[in-house]
Motif scaffolding. Structure first.
Motif, PDB file in Angstrom:
ATOM      1  N   GLY A  55     -78.520 -84.130  50.131  1.00  0.00           N
ATOM      2  CA  GLY A  55     -77.195 -83.635  49.771  1.00  0.00           C
ATOM      3  C   GLY A  55     -76.713 -82.661  50.837  1.00  0.00           C
ATOM      4  O   GLY A  55     -77.195 -82.691  51.977  1.00  0.00           O
ATOM      5  N   GLY A  56     -75.796 -81.767  50.484  1.00  0.00           N
ATOM      6  CA  GLY A  56     -75.287 -80.881  51.524  1.00  0.00           C
ATOM      7  C   GLY A  56     -74.666 -79.604  51.011  1.00  0.00           C
ATOM      8  O   GLY A  56     -74.263 -79.488  49.855  1.00  0.00           O
ATOM      9  N   GLU A 256     -88.527 -80.381  51.185  1.00  0.00           N
ATOM     10  CA  GLU A 256     -87.765 -81.116  50.177  1.00  0.00           C
ATOM     11  C   GLU A 256     -86.345 -80.573  50.099  1.00  0.00           C
ATOM     12  O   GLU A 256     -86.115 -79.377  50.262  1.00  0.00           O
ATOM     13  N   ASP A 257     -85.404 -81.462  49.848  1.00  0.00           N
ATOM     14  CA  ASP A 257     -83.992 -81.103  49.780  1.00  0.00           C
ATOM     15  C   ASP A 257     -83.718 -80.238  48.545  1.00  0.00           C
ATOM     16  O   ASP A 257     -83.828 -80.713  47.419  1.00  0.00           O
ATOM     17  N   GLY A 261     -79.853 -83.873  46.401  1.00  0.00           N
ATOM     18  CA  GLY A 261     -78.840 -84.896  46.618  1.00  0.00           C
ATOM     19  C   GLY A 261     -77.430 -84.495  46.249  1.00  0.00           C
ATOM     20  O   GLY A 261     -76.502 -85.300  46.379  1.00  0.00           O
ATOM     21  N   ASN A 262     -77.243 -83.255  45.789  1.00  0.00           N
ATOM     22  CA  ASN A 262     -75.918 -82.797  45.366  1.00  0.00           C
ATOM     23  C   ASN A 262     -75.176 -82.114  46.512  1.00  0.00           C
ATOM     24  O   ASN A 262     -75.759 -81.794  47.554  1.00  0.00           O
ATOM     25  N   ARG A 263     -73.901 -81.865  46.286  1.00  0.00           N
ATOM     26  CA  ARG A 263     -73.058 -81.187  47.277  1.00  0.00           C
ATOM     27  C   ARG A 263     -72.576 -79.860  46.697  1.00  0.00           C
ATOM     28  O   ARG A 263     -72.069 -79.810  45.582  1.00  0.00           O
ATOM     29  N   TYR A 264     -72.772 -78.798  47.478  1.00  0.00           N
ATOM     30  CA  TYR A 264     -72.361 -77.454  47.063  1.00  0.00           C
ATOM     31  C   TYR A 264     -71.423 -76.872  48.125  1.00  0.00           C
ATOM     32  O   TYR A 264     -71.716 -76.928  49.318  1.00  0.00           O
TER      33      TYR A 264
END
Length: 332
Positions: A55-56, A256-257, A261-264
């Motif tokens: 994600g990012g 680990e991300d 996988g989400n966007r903030y």
């Protein structure tokens, strides 16, 4: 003498009015939501674990330009939550040119980037160090309590007996005192050490916050970091992306991300101690995130947004410091 036809006079007057309304700048800036920028495309960390399917974290910006008289008229005739009109005198210190102000914002951006690195590395167990030679006075608020006392290029060494090496330290220290507190400042002017007593007043842009009526940066900023971090944040100035810089650097240094996988998106300054501070344009930045389809926005705990009346479909995370923010993101 040949007379100018009335029709040509009318056309000439209308042309002058058109130029005046559309091209002569007013004494206002107009601000609108800018783009949401993926920080993984702006920050490269040596030894990064980042993968393409992560994600990012996103920097949200505000687009600001000098308003024409037409812009001002449209703003009042057709009000919109997507625009803010800001007097130039409140956005840029009187006596400071726009180029000087941009240079100051660029210096604050550099310090913000360094603080963001320090916070992320320290949270991961690295030894980091930032140091300065004191707090440099860049300019003074017109008619402020320091105007007749301090001078540009003064170096503040101590506030109320406490040493200050970094501008961010000075800001947080001044904020910690109630409005109306008399503070003793130790100041280096040229080669002379002087002492001045200055009483805090309310910050001109933040209700309830103490201020000394000065614009500051860090003198002789130096640092030791464990790895190299490269920023490519052209056309972005100021310290308001500090907390998001820290999150992106921290994420790239974990296997680990942490976004899962989400966007903030988010906004907020960050100092060397990891404290997240208030910034301007928060509502416009939230709108920018929503426009980009981002569903979660990070704000300082001390912010100026009325959450209940936002009118946008977005989750808000409020946090006072970086450690608390990681806990809210369920980072172990």
């Amino acid at each position: 003498m040949r007379r100018i036809p009335l029709k040509n006079k009318i056309i000439g007057v209308l042309l002058i009015l058109f130029v005046a309304v559309n091209f002569i700048p007013s004494q206002y800036f107009i601000s609108e939501p800018g783009p949401a920028l993926n920080l993984s495309e702006m920050i490269t960390v040596e030894g990064s674990y980042r993968d393409d399917d992560w994600g990012g974290f996103y920097l949200t910006s505000v687009s600001q330009r000098r308003a024409s008289f037409w812009d001002v008229a449209v703003f009042y005739l057709f009000p919109s939550e997507n625009k803010e009109l800001i007097p130039v005198r409140t956005a840029i210190p009187p006596g400071m040119s726009e180029s000087e102000y941009l240079n100051l914002m660029q210096e604050l951006m550099v310090e913000s980037q360094l603080s963001a690195q320090a916070v992320a590395y320290r949270e991961l167990g690295y030894d980091v160090e930032m140091r300065g030679e004191g707090v440099k006075v860049v300019d003074l608020v017109e008619d402020g309590q320091s105007e007749e006392i301090l001078e540009p290029d003064d170096i503040i060494l101590k506030i109320d007996g406490k040493e200050v090496e970094l501008a961010s330290e000075a800001v947080e220290l001044i904020k910690s005192y109630p409005i109306g507190t008399e503070l003793l400042l130790e100041v280096k002017r040229d080669e002379e050490i002087l002492e001045f007593e200055i009483t805090t007043a309310e910050h001109p842009e933040e209700v309830g916050r103490s201020s000394l009526g000065i614009y500051i940066t860090t003198a002789g900023l130096d640092y030791d970091m464990p790895e190299y971090v490269n920023f490519t944040s052209e056309n972005i100035v100021g310290p308001s992306a500090g907390v998001m810089f820290s999150l992106e650097i921290y994420n790239q240094l974990t296997e680990e991300d942490i976004t899962r996988g989400n966007r903030y998106a988010g906004t907020g300054t960050i100092n060397f101690d990891g404290e997240i501070g208030r910034v301007g344009g928060e509502l416009l930045k939230i709108i920018a995130a929503e426009n980009d389809g981002i569903s979660t926005f990070i704000l300082p705990e001390d912010h100026g947004v009325i959450i209940e009346s936002l009118g946008v479909d977005i989750e808000i995370i409020e946090s006072p410091d970086f450690r608390d923010l990681l806990e809210q993101l369920n980072v172990e």
